[in-house]
Every structure is written in C-alpha cells, then in structure tokens.
Design a protein around this motif. Structure first.
Motif, PDB file in Angstrom:
ATOM      1  N   ASN A 354       0.807  -1.222   0.000  1.00 49.71           N
ATOM      2  CA  ASN A 354       0.000   0.000   0.000  1.00 49.71           C
ATOM      3  C   ASN A 354       0.842   1.275   0.000  1.00 49.71           C
ATOM      4  O   ASN A 354       0.305   2.363   0.167  1.00 49.71           O
ATOM      5  N   ARG A 356       2.711   2.610   2.124  1.00 48.42           N
ATOM      6  CA  ARG A 356       2.784   3.411   3.348  1.00 48.42           C
ATOM      7  C   ARG A 356       4.221   3.407   3.845  1.00 48.42           C
ATOM      8  O   ARG A 356       4.868   2.371   3.905  1.00 48.42           O
ATOM      9  N   LEU A 370      -1.938   7.530   0.040  1.00 44.00           N
ATOM     10  CA  LEU A 370      -2.424   6.229   0.490  1.00 44.00           C
ATOM     11  C   LEU A 370      -3.111   5.531  -0.657  1.00 44.00           C
ATOM     12  O   LEU A 370      -3.595   6.160  -1.590  1.00 44.00           O
ATOM     13  N   ASN A 372      -6.373   3.721  -1.667  1.00 42.56           N
ATOM     14  CA  ASN A 372      -7.722   3.565  -1.120  1.00 42.56           C
ATOM     15  C   ASN A 372      -8.250   2.166  -1.424  1.00 42.56           C
ATOM     16  O   ASN A 372      -7.542   1.323  -1.959  1.00 42.56           O
ATOM     17  N   LYS A 373      -9.521   1.941  -1.075  1.00 41.73           N
ATOM     18  CA  LYS A 373     -10.077   0.585  -1.189  1.00 41.73           C
ATOM     19  C   LYS A 373     -10.072   0.075  -2.624  1.00 41.73           C
ATOM     20  O   LYS A 373      -9.994  -1.116  -2.875  1.00 41.73           O
ATOM     21  N   TYR A 409      -7.796   4.061   7.982  1.00 44.75           N
ATOM     22  CA  TYR A 409      -6.770   3.226   7.374  1.00 44.75           C
ATOM     23  C   TYR A 409      -5.896   2.575   8.433  1.00 44.75           C
ATOM     24  O   TYR A 409      -5.638   1.388   8.419  1.00 44.75           O
ATOM     25  N   THR A 412      -7.757  -0.111  10.205  1.00 45.65           N
ATOM     26  CA  THR A 412      -7.902  -1.288   9.352  1.00 45.65           C
ATOM     27  C   THR A 412      -6.606  -2.077   9.305  1.00 45.65           C
ATOM     28  O   THR A 412      -6.590  -3.291   9.513  1.00 45.65           O
ATOM     29  N   THR A 413      -5.515  -1.359   9.067  1.00 43.41           N
ATOM     30  CA  THR A 413      -4.242  -2.085   8.946  1.00 43.41           C
ATOM     31  C   THR A 413      -3.861  -2.726  10.271  1.00 43.41           C
ATOM     32  O   THR A 413      -3.381  -3.857  10.306  1.00 43.41           O
TER      33      THR A 413
END
Ligand SMILES: [Zn+2]
Ligand SMILES: [Zn+2]
Ligand SMILES: [Zn+2]
Ligand SMILES: [Zn+2]
Length: 584
Positions: A354, A356, A370, A372-373, A409, A412-413
C-alpha cells in the motif's frame, strides 16, 4: 514557499577503490568553517560515522557511474561577444576532456548567442567517477529568518527531470546569473533525472534564490517543480569500512525521487513538494527507475510474489528500506525490518502492498499518499495540489476527511495485522497440537507392541517355570531317596564298626592263644625228641649187648644216667662208653 526552519543537506559521494575522488566538488558551509576555527584544529571538522555493518548499510545499492559537469562563471558582462566567450572556453583546461558530455552542451553553446547565458563558460568541465551517492539531512533544523545564523551559500536542486535540458536550466537560473559562482550538474545512471548544485556568492543571494525559485515550475508548459535545499557540505571519499555508515546527527534520505516523494512529509524543510501532481500511475511510470531497488520492488508486482525477508525468508508483512532496498519482515513476524533500522539507522521503510512509509525515529507513518479501497493512490494530507472534486470543500472539511481516512486506514491495517497475528498463532497452535497427537499415537503404538512382546515372553517364561518346578519336584524326590539311603548306609556302617571291634578283640585273643599253643607244642617236641633219643640209645645198646660175650654181665650191670640228660648227654654217653669199656 519559505518555512520557519529548514534542514540542511549533506551529500557524500562514496567512490570505489579504483575510481577518482572529485576534490572540485567538495564544499563546506561557512558556519562549519567557523566551527573549524573554534575547535582550533587546522582541518575542517570531519564527518563522524557511527558504528555498524558496512554490508548491511550498503544493502542492495551497487556502485554506479557519476558524471559531474561544472559551469563556471567567467564574470563577463552581458555585452560580451561570442568570440570572447569562446576564448574564455580555451582558457579552461578541462576543454579537452569531452567524455560524458551531454548533448545539451551544444544547446548551451547555441544559447550563448543570446545574451542571457554568456557568463558561463561554453564547455563544461566534466569529471567521471564511480560510486554511491548518499544524501543526508541534518537532524538539527536551521532557522530561515535570521541571516546571521548562516545556512549555506550552496543550494541543491533535487530531481530535475531530464525533460528540462541544460539550456532550459540555464535559462531558468538566468535572472540570478550575477549571483552564481558556479553550477555543477551531477548525473548518475538514472536516465530521467539529475541533480544540480548551485554555488551563490553570498548567504543573502542564496536566500533570495531559494525564496524566489523553490517550488516554481521550470517552464510554463511542464508541471515539474524546482525543489531546492541548502547544502551544509559535499564530500567525496574512497569507500572504506566506515565510510557510508550512519552519520552522527544526520538522517540518510533516499536519492531516488520517487522514494523521496513517498515520504515528503518527513523531509519537510529539505524538500517541500517534489511534484505538484498526485502520485498516480502515470507519474510513477514517468519516474520509473530501474536502478532503485524499492521502486523496482513496488512497481513490478510479479517480482513481489517471490520476495521474502532477507533474514528469515518469511514472505508475510514485508517492509522495504527506502534507503538501501533491504527487505525485512514486520513486527508480528520476526521484526527484521526494525532490526535493520537498529543496525543501519535507515529510518524509512515502505510497505509494498500500500506504499505506506513508516518513520522509525518519528514512530509514525510519514507519507501523504495512500492506496484507497479501490487500489488507487490518494493524497491524504491535502498538501499537494487540490483535486478537482474537492474544490468546493473548505480546508477544514478536507483536513477532517483526510484525518478520518488516515485513522480508518490505520485502524484497518492494525486490525488486519492483529488478525494475521492471531490467525498465525492459532494455526501454529493447531499444528503443535496435531504434532502432539501424532506423537502420542506413535507412543501408544509402541506401547502396544511392547505389551504384545512382553505377553509372549511371559508365556514362554511361565512354561519354563512349570518345567523347572517339575524338575525341582523330581530332584526333591531323588534327594529324599538318597537321604534315606544315606541313613541306611550309616546304620549299616555303625553295625559294621561294632562287629569290627569285636573281631579285632577276637583276633588278638586268638593270636595270644596261638602263641601259647606254639610254645606248648615246641616244649612237647623237645620232650619227644629227648624220649626218642633215649629210645634209640636203648635200642642200640640192646643190639650191642646181644652180640657180645659179656651179655650176662652187662645184663646184670646197672646203667646210671646223669642228672642232666640233655646237657650231659654226650658226656654221659662218653662216660657210659668208658664204663662199658671198663666193664669190658
Ligand atoms: Zn510526481
Ligand atoms: Zn525509488
Ligand atoms: Zn524476517
Ligand atoms: Zn537500509
């Protein structure tokens, strides 16, 4: 685009053993020259390398060719003719060195016809070497507003796209031509970008240059921005055991522009924004860099499949070091990415799935982009150019949105990694249990086998025991019989002994009797012999008498026998004979 404070950059060119150093590139900001005077030593303050493992710090970076083109100001005025400019070029001893000259040189020469660039010598002085270029930022920030603090007269223009030619560049800086001492273009093997060192004549001129040109576009039809940073020092050093190790008080930055852009929040003060467009796939392909291990890793998904932690070969939760391309596993696997940071002080790592970027020193994510979905990359901090669909929103809403996105985010991660962690733990426990059950089954089977064997042995032993008992009974019987026999024999023996004594006494008695008997008989025999002699003598005498005339006389005579007939027999006989003779 001025900020209150800036971070100064340090460029270290670590050249290979067989390549040449570039002394002309070396530079030290005036404030460090001041420090040199303070500590009293004749030499400038040395760069201080921290300890560490050289091979780990180098990581996946390989030495590459570096070309430095120097354009020096000839102090000529704008009215100088073309001929004068060329004679200035002849004076330059580097003119013979034409290797590695970019095609743009002819452009700049062509541009010499115009009055704008006449202050630069026509042919750049070109030096070629081979090594690794390190870019650091000072951890201590320098204030921008005070002139007396002293930043640097040297500015670094980072990641100039190749589409901006030398000529474009010289035209871009032309308004400051009088302030520029020299310009050095540093090219490495990345084909689509280069960096430029600009030395100005004074701090004030450098500040003006920085404030005027930083964050502006190179020309009206390209959207790429000019990114400027102050340079504290430029060093070239031969590669040794400690050159290239973490610098005390400095943080190493990636030299790859794509990687730099990924973490631009963290390099605030060094770079503001590398490009004013979002991090879309078109931009990525434009910057596509075959040499940068991180970009190669992130941009080619087919390579990712086979990738793994360089220490434990785990392929889960990978982080890639933005500085050297080291691949390590996350904290829920074995934490090798963090270990790499501890060993090398490379504090930026990217999550390839992703993009990051984690900052180990700041202990947070530092990117503004980032995924996204839908898998698209989006900007979260709103520091880049505003997106068209967000144009109506206020800045606060934008900020709130981005914060919300950031937190969603992050949550979620985090949850995802927790799930991975617990799933992995559960799976490992199930595996362990299965292993235990298998072990127990094996042990059970072994025990069964052992029991069967033991039973068989027991049966055999029981049979043997019965046999032995039978034998013992037989032997006992025999023993009893033998004991009885022995007793009988003993009885017999006793009787015999008694008889024996009796017999011995009898024998003794008989022997005595026998002796007596022998003695008696001997005496008898002696008597009988005497008698027999007498008889014999008488008979002889009778015979003699009968024959002689003197028989009457003799018959009337008397015979006297001596008292001891035995002893005096001879004498007697003799005397008798004499008597007889006398009688005759
Ligand atoms: Zn870009
Ligand atoms: Zn890169
Ligand atoms: Zn690992
Ligand atoms: Zn690294």
């Amino acid at each position: 685009m001025s900020t209150a404070t800036v971070s100064l950059c340090v460029i270290l060119i670590e050249v290979t053993e067989e390549s040449q150093l570039l002394p002309s590139v070396q530079y030290l900001a005036p404030k460090y020259r001041g420090n040199m005077a303070d500590n009293g030593s004749g030499k400038p303050k040395e760069l201080q390398f921290a300890g560490g493992d050289k091979s780990k710090t180098r990581g996946l970076r390989k030495p590459y060719n570096l070309t430095v083109e120097t354009f020096t100001s000839t102090e000529t005025t704008a009215t100088t003719t073309t001929g004068d400019k060329k004679s200035g070029g002849v004076d330059n001893p580097s003119k013979s060195s034409s290797s590695g000259q970019p095609s743009d040189v002819s452009d700049s020469e062509g541009a010499g016809e115009t009055k704008k660039v006449t202050f630069l010598s026509g042919n750049p002085f070109v030096e070629v070497t081979k090594g690794v270029l390190h870019l650091y930022k000072e951890n201590e920030r320098t204030p921008m507003d005070k002139l007396d603090v002293g930043r640097s007269e040297m500015l670094l223009m980072l990641a100039v796209p190749a589409s901006t030619s030398c000529r474009d560049l010289l035209q871009f800086v032309a308004p400051f031509q009088a302030d520029i001492e020299h310009i050095k273009i540093i090219r490495d093997s990345i084909p689509n970008q280069y960096m430029v060192l600009i030395k100005l004549k004074s701090q004030r001129q450098a500040d003006t240059f920085y404030q005027t040109l930083n964050g502006t576009t190179f020309n009206s039809f390209e959207e790429d921005l000019c990114n400027l940073a102050y340079v504290a020092r430029v060093e070239t050093m031969k590669e040794t055991e400690n050159v290239g190790l973490p610098l005390v008080g400095h943080t190493e930055l990636p030299t790859c522009p794509v990687c730099l852009e990924r973490m631009d929040e963290s390099v605030d003060g060094v770079l503001t924004i590398l490009c004013n467009h979002s991090f879309h796939s078109l931009c990525l392909s434009k910057w596509s860099d075959a040499r940068c291990p991180v970009c190669r890793f992130v941009q080619t998904p087919e390579l990712v499949v086979g990738n793994q932690c360089s220490e434990c070969k785990s392929s889960e939760s990978l982080w890639i070091c933005l500085i050297c391309g080291h691949i390590g596993c996350g904290r829920y696997v074995h934490g090798h990415a963090y270990k790499h940071f501890c060993e090398t002080s490379h504090c930026y790592a990217i999550q390839p799935d992703n993009n990051r970027v984690w900052d180990y020193v700041g202990d947070n994510f530092v990117h503004r982009l980032l995924q996204n979905k839908d898998g698209k990359l989006v900007e979260v901090s709103g520091r880049g150019a505003p997106r068209p669909e967000d144009a109506g929103k206020t800045e606060t809403e934008d900020k709130l949105d981005s914060i919300q996105l950031e937190f969603t985010y992050m949550l979620t991660t985090q949850l995802e990694s927790q799930r991975y962690y617990f799933e992995e733990k559960l799976a490992s426990q199930v595996r362990e249990m299965n292993r235990d059950v298998e072990k127990l089954q094996i042990r059970l089977e072994e025990n069964d086998k052992y029991k069967t064997e033991t039973d068989i042995r027991l049966k055999g032993l029981t049979k043997e025991k019965v046999n032995l008992e039978k034998k013992i009974a037989q032997l006992t019987q025999k023993l009893t019989k033998a004991t009885t026999d022995l007793n009988d024999e003993k009885e017999v023996n006793k009787h015999m002994k008694k008889d024996h004594d009796k017999w011995v006494a009898l024998v003794a008695k008989l022997e005595k009797e026998h002796e007596q008997y022998v003695a008696e008989k001997t005496a008898e025999i002696v008597d009988l012999k005497e008698s027999l002699r007498d008889v014999m003598f008488f008979m002889e005498a009778g015979k003699l008498v009968g024959g002689s005339e003197l028989r009457d006389e003799i018959t009337e005579g008397q015979v006297v026998v001596g008292p001891s007939a035995a002893d005096n027999a001879a004498a007697a006989s003799t005397s008798k004979k004499e008597q007889r003779r006398k009688k005759r």
